[in-house]
Design an enzyme around this catalytic site. Sequence first.
Site, mmCIF file in Angstrom:
data_model
loop_
_atom_site.group_PDB
_atom_site.id
_atom_site.type_symbol
_atom_site.label_atom_id
_atom_site.label_comp_id
_atom_site.label_asym_id
_atom_site.label_seq_id
_atom_site.Cartn_x
_atom_site.Cartn_y
_atom_site.Cartn_z
ATOM 1 C CE LYS A 15 -31.122 -33.545 -13.086
ATOM 2 N NZ LYS A 15 -31.677 -32.339 -12.489
ATOM 3 N NE ARG A 90 -28.729 -33.100 -6.476
ATOM 4 C CZ ARG A 90 -29.878 -33.636 -6.913
ATOM 5 N NH1 ARG A 90 -29.957 -34.919 -7.134
ATOM 6 N NH2 ARG A 90 -30.919 -32.857 -7.118
ATOM 7 N NE ARG A 129 -40.431 -30.690 -10.122
ATOM 8 C CZ ARG A 129 -39.151 -31.043 -10.048
ATOM 9 N NH1 ARG A 129 -38.545 -31.549 -11.107
ATOM 10 N NH2 ARG A 129 -38.476 -30.877 -8.938
ATOM 11 N NE ARG A 161 -39.251 -32.799 -5.913
ATOM 12 C CZ ARG A 161 -38.132 -33.030 -6.585
ATOM 13 N NH1 ARG A 161 -38.175 -33.659 -7.732
ATOM 14 N NH2 ARG A 161 -36.978 -32.626 -6.128
ATOM 15 N NE ARG A 172 -34.651 -28.905 -5.336
ATOM 16 C CZ ARG A 172 -35.708 -29.082 -6.122
ATOM 17 N NH1 ARG A 172 -36.810 -28.388 -5.928
ATOM 18 N NH2 ARG A 172 -35.663 -29.952 -7.084
#
Length: 249
Positions: A15, A90, A129, A161, A172
């Site tokens: 996204k 969210r 990532r 991250r 998550r």
Amino acid sequence: MGLNVIMMGPPGAGKGTQAGRFARERGLLKISTGDILRDGARMGLPVALRAKQLMDRGELVDDATMIAIVRERLMQPDATPGFVLDGFPRTVRQAEALDGIIAERDNGPLVVVDVRVPEQELVRRLASRLICSKCGANAEPPRDGAQPTTCAKCGGELVQRADDNEQVVRERLKVYDQRTKPLVEFYRDRATFRIVNGMQALERVAHELDTVIDDAAVSGAREMKVGAKEGAAKPAMVKTAAPGKAART
Ligand code: AMP
């Protein structure tokens, strides 16, 4: 009339990358609530530092804080041409608040795109990532199999991250299923709701997004026109049934 877009989808669906590209190409404001919180924490802002503790565990920051952040940002003049939201709403409460803000701004319809990617692929993507430790940008995808080690934008060091380690990723994804997935129900009957397959090459996803967002924006504008006409003719009338959902799910 502005073009207002919500880029929905689980963590790792792409996204952020797609929201950034779309916003840049269309001259819209990209708002990533995760980036706002991470930037705030880097600057040592108390609200963001409190939020960081929750973010590092994969939990959500409270609705009131997030709604206040987004409201403030959407009321700025640079949001007038429209915006692309990444990471907000969210929860159903955030979605309801956003509807209120959209009505207040009265500047174009709200297009909602749900980018879908299977869970297995999300875990794989998040584990590999990297982001820039200096400016927070996502790393460019590997070229010819080689992963870059510095940021293409500012030359900063690329790091993982804090919330991309496997244990937090699982949390998550659980939080996404429980708190954010119900938003599909919230939006799916709207004429401006679309689904995009995120399991394709970046360019293919980008092309599909461009097509469905433009199409949804036309549907939304048409609906607003009809609503305005009906409102003028019958001021007391309340909005009736939503359009059918079968074709869009
Ligand atoms: P993201 O960069 O969108 O993956 O967001 C990273 C983290 O920031 C999330 O796991 C949450 O802890 C927090 N966060 C970002 N946006 C929101 C939101 N709209 N509501 C609650 N928490 C959020």
